[in-house]
Design a protein around this motif. Structure first.
Motif, mmCIF file in Angstrom:
data_model
loop_
_atom_site.group_PDB
_atom_site.id
_atom_site.type_symbol
_atom_site.label_atom_id
_atom_site.label_comp_id
_atom_site.label_asym_id
_atom_site.label_seq_id
_atom_site.Cartn_x
_atom_site.Cartn_y
_atom_site.Cartn_z
ATOM 1 N N ALA A 93 1.593 34.304 18.535
ATOM 2 C CA ALA A 93 1.149 35.474 19.298
ATOM 3 C C ALA A 93 0.550 35.035 20.632
ATOM 4 O O ALA A 93 0.115 33.891 20.790
ATOM 5 N N ALA A 94 0.504 35.961 21.595
ATOM 6 C CA ALA A 94 0.033 35.636 22.937
ATOM 7 C C ALA A 94 -1.466 35.827 23.114
ATOM 8 O O ALA A 94 -2.040 35.353 24.093
ATOM 9 N N SER A 95 -2.119 36.543 22.192
ATOM 10 C CA SER A 95 -3.548 36.813 22.319
ATOM 11 C C SER A 95 -4.137 37.044 20.940
ATOM 12 O O SER A 95 -3.408 37.197 19.959
ATOM 13 N N ALA A 96 -5.466 37.089 20.887
ATOM 14 C CA ALA A 96 -6.127 37.325 19.612
ATOM 15 C C ALA A 96 -5.785 38.711 19.071
ATOM 16 O O ALA A 96 -5.541 38.880 17.875
ATOM 17 N N ALA A 97 -5.768 39.711 19.952
ATOM 18 C CA ALA A 97 -5.437 41.069 19.523
ATOM 19 C C ALA A 97 -4.022 41.135 18.972
ATOM 20 O O ALA A 97 -3.749 41.783 17.955
ATOM 21 N N ALA A 98 -3.078 40.430 19.641
ATOM 22 C CA ALA A 98 -1.701 40.399 19.169
ATOM 23 C C ALA A 98 -1.589 39.632 17.858
ATOM 24 O O ALA A 98 -0.806 39.989 16.974
ATOM 25 N N ALA A 99 -2.395 38.572 17.727
ATOM 26 C CA ALA A 99 -2.393 37.801 16.482
ATOM 27 C C ALA A 99 -2.892 38.669 15.331
ATOM 28 O O ALA A 99 -2.350 38.615 14.216
ATOM 29 N N TYR A 100 -3.917 39.466 15.592
ATOM 30 C CA TYR A 100 -4.419 40.369 14.562
ATOM 31 C C TYR A 100 -3.352 41.394 14.179
ATOM 32 O O TYR A 100 -3.109 41.656 12.999
ATOM 33 N N GLN A 150 -9.795 32.617 18.077
ATOM 34 C CA GLN A 150 -10.826 33.569 18.507
ATOM 35 C C GLN A 150 -11.441 34.248 17.305
ATOM 36 O O GLN A 150 -10.727 34.791 16.462
ATOM 37 N N TRP A 151 -12.768 34.217 17.222
ATOM 38 C CA TRP A 151 -13.459 34.967 16.188
ATOM 39 C C TRP A 151 -13.553 36.427 16.612
ATOM 40 O O TRP A 151 -13.609 36.739 17.807
ATOM 41 N N GLY A 152 -13.577 37.328 15.638
ATOM 42 C CA GLY A 152 -13.673 38.740 15.958
ATOM 43 C C GLY A 152 -14.192 39.562 14.797
ATOM 44 O O GLY A 152 -14.211 39.099 13.655
ATOM 45 N N THR A 153 -14.635 40.757 15.105
ATOM 46 C CA THR A 153 -15.004 41.715 14.066
ATOM 47 C C THR A 153 -13.828 42.668 13.849
ATOM 48 O O THR A 153 -13.057 42.944 14.769
ATOM 49 N N ILE A 206 -15.441 38.295 19.496
ATOM 50 C CA ILE A 206 -16.847 37.905 19.545
ATOM 51 C C ILE A 206 -16.912 36.398 19.783
ATOM 52 O O ILE A 206 -15.994 35.669 19.429
ATOM 53 N N GLY A 207 -18.000 35.936 20.381
ATOM 54 C CA GLY A 207 -18.128 34.509 20.607
ATOM 55 C C GLY A 207 -17.189 34.016 21.699
ATOM 56 O O GLY A 207 -16.497 34.784 22.368
ATOM 57 N N PHE A 222 -22.870 33.105 18.338
ATOM 58 C CA PHE A 222 -22.698 34.552 18.412
ATOM 59 C C PHE A 222 -24.031 35.214 18.719
ATOM 60 O O PHE A 222 -25.076 34.740 18.292
ATOM 61 N N THR A 223 -24.001 36.329 19.432
ATOM 62 C CA THR A 223 -25.197 37.116 19.682
ATOM 63 C C THR A 223 -24.888 38.580 19.389
ATOM 64 O O THR A 223 -23.796 39.071 19.706
ATOM 65 N N GLY A 224 -25.829 39.240 18.770
ATOM 66 C CA GLY A 224 -25.691 40.666 18.520
ATOM 67 C C GLY A 224 -24.687 41.035 17.455
ATOM 68 O O GLY A 224 -24.260 42.181 17.373
ATOM 69 N N VAL A 225 -24.281 40.058 16.623
ATOM 70 C CA VAL A 225 -23.320 40.342 15.555
ATOM 71 C C VAL A 225 -24.119 40.627 14.289
ATOM 72 O O VAL A 225 -24.519 39.713 13.571
ATOM 73 N N THR A 226 -24.374 41.910 14.018
ATOM 74 C CA THR A 226 -25.228 42.288 12.906
ATOM 75 C C THR A 226 -24.569 43.373 12.052
ATOM 76 O O THR A 226 -23.658 44.068 12.496
ATOM 77 N N GLY A 227 -25.055 43.499 10.836
ATOM 78 C CA GLY A 227 -24.620 44.580 9.967
ATOM 79 C C GLY A 227 -23.166 44.530 9.568
ATOM 80 O O GLY A 227 -22.568 45.564 9.253
ATOM 81 N N LEU A 228 -22.553 43.351 9.546
ATOM 82 C CA LEU A 228 -21.144 43.245 9.172
ATOM 83 C C LEU A 228 -20.980 43.405 7.666
ATOM 84 O O LEU A 228 -21.701 42.801 6.881
ATOM 85 N N GLU A 229 -20.024 44.205 7.290
ATOM 86 C CA GLU A 229 -19.753 44.433 5.876
ATOM 87 C C GLU A 229 -18.499 43.696 5.455
ATOM 88 O O GLU A 229 -17.818 43.078 6.275
ATOM 89 N N SER A 230 -18.188 43.750 4.169
ATOM 90 C CA SER A 230 -17.073 42.999 3.621
ATOM 91 C C SER A 230 -15.788 43.247 4.394
ATOM 92 O O SER A 230 -15.414 44.379 4.678
ATOM 93 N N GLY A 231 -15.083 42.157 4.732
ATOM 94 C CA GLY A 231 -13.794 42.259 5.384
ATOM 95 C C GLY A 231 -13.859 42.486 6.875
ATOM 96 O O GLY A 231 -12.833 42.799 7.489
ATOM 97 N N GLN A 232 -15.016 42.310 7.495
ATOM 98 C CA GLN A 232 -15.156 42.621 8.907
ATOM 99 C C GLN A 232 -15.342 41.404 9.806
ATOM 100 O O GLN A 232 -15.691 41.548 10.965
ATOM 101 N N LEU A 233 -15.079 40.208 9.295
ATOM 102 C CA LEU A 233 -15.176 39.001 10.101
ATOM 103 C C LEU A 233 -13.835 38.273 10.059
ATOM 104 O O LEU A 233 -13.318 37.973 8.985
ATOM 105 N N GLY A 234 -13.259 38.007 11.235
ATOM 106 C CA GLY A 234 -11.937 37.394 11.264
ATOM 107 C C GLY A 234 -11.848 36.240 12.236
ATOM 108 O O GLY A 234 -12.678 36.077 13.131
ATOM 109 N N LEU A 235 -10.812 35.402 12.060
ATOM 110 C CA LEU A 235 -10.494 34.309 12.967
ATOM 111 C C LEU A 235 -9.006 34.385 13.275
ATOM 112 O O LEU A 235 -8.169 34.106 12.415
#
Length: 229
Positions: free
Chosen positions: A74-81, A117-120, A129-130, A152-165
């Motif tokens: 993929a060409a970007s993190a969004a495209a990879a997702y 790229q890490w992301g929520t 994120i990051g 990371f800064t300001g990454v709070t309140g993440l619930e199950s399945g909401q952290l990706g690489l």
């Protein structure tokens, strides 16, 4: 007594705010995250698991102890997702996560993903994120590189399945074009990835520190009543 209670309350709040090592992943054998969940081998008791999204090309992994995938073009993190070229992390539903840093050893084959790229992931929407991890070095199946720390800064309140690489920028799709979190640069296994932060238990049960403070408060009231008589 009042001063003691105040001091204990401040200590309890400070200890609750401290970051801790939440989970680590280490393995001595090849594991393909395209096909199975990979539970943590260290860290807390809340049950983190690493999961492959299942969209990677290829089913083989390089030799050695790794968490590996083949093909991430993929060409970007969004495209990879969007193309399922990402990993995500789950944990017990009663906890929420505040993420501080991730320390990982990222390597790739000749045509593997050059960036990560890490992301929520909230409501099916990927948000970076990051800092973007770029220039991931190539490595043979039994060598690795210096760990890369993402803060990371300001990454709070993440619930199950909401952290990706998400991994992207590869040029090939064969089993030799892998990206991996490397846990065996030699014959001795080591940590491939470590997550640091704090967990919040959402179960409405008072924590031991809270119970202790309530007990001290009750004791102080009893002693004050006795002293006033």
């Amino acid at each position: 007594m009042k001063k003691l209670i105040v001091a204990l309350a401040i200590a309890a709040i400070a200890s609750a705010a401290q970051a801790e090592l939440l989970a680590t992943w280490t393995t001595a054998t090849a594991q393909n995250i395209n096909s199975a969940t990979v539970p943590q081998t260290g860290g807390g008791t809340y049950g983190f698991s690493m999961v492959g999204a299942g969209g990677f090309n290829g089913t083989s992994v390089p030799a050695g102890g790794t968490y590996a995938v083949a093909g991430a073009t993929a060409a970007s993190a969004a495209a990879a997702y969007a193309g399922n070229e990402y990993l995500y992390f789950t944990w017990n539903a009663i906890y929420t996560l505040e993420l501080d840093s991730a320390v990982g050893q990222y390597t790739r084959g000749a045509g593997g993903a050059q960036s990560a790229q890490w992301g929520t992931i909230i409501g099916g929407v990927w948000t970076d994120i990051g800092t973007t991890i770029t220039g991931i070095p190539t490595a043979t199946p039994t060598t690795s590189t210096t760990p890369i720390t993402t803060t990371f800064t300001g990454v709070t309140g993440l619930e199950s399945g909401q952290l990706g690489l998400a991994v992207y920028g590869g040029t090939g799709t064969t089993a030799t074009d892998w990206f991996r979190l490397d846990s065996r640069p030699s014959a001795t296994p080591q940590v491939a990835l470590a997550l640091n932060g704090t967990m919040t238990d959402t179960t409405p049960v008072p924590e031991p520190a809270t119970m202790g403070l309530l007990g001290l408060g009750a004791l102080a009231m009893v002693l004050r009543r006795k002293m006033s008589k």
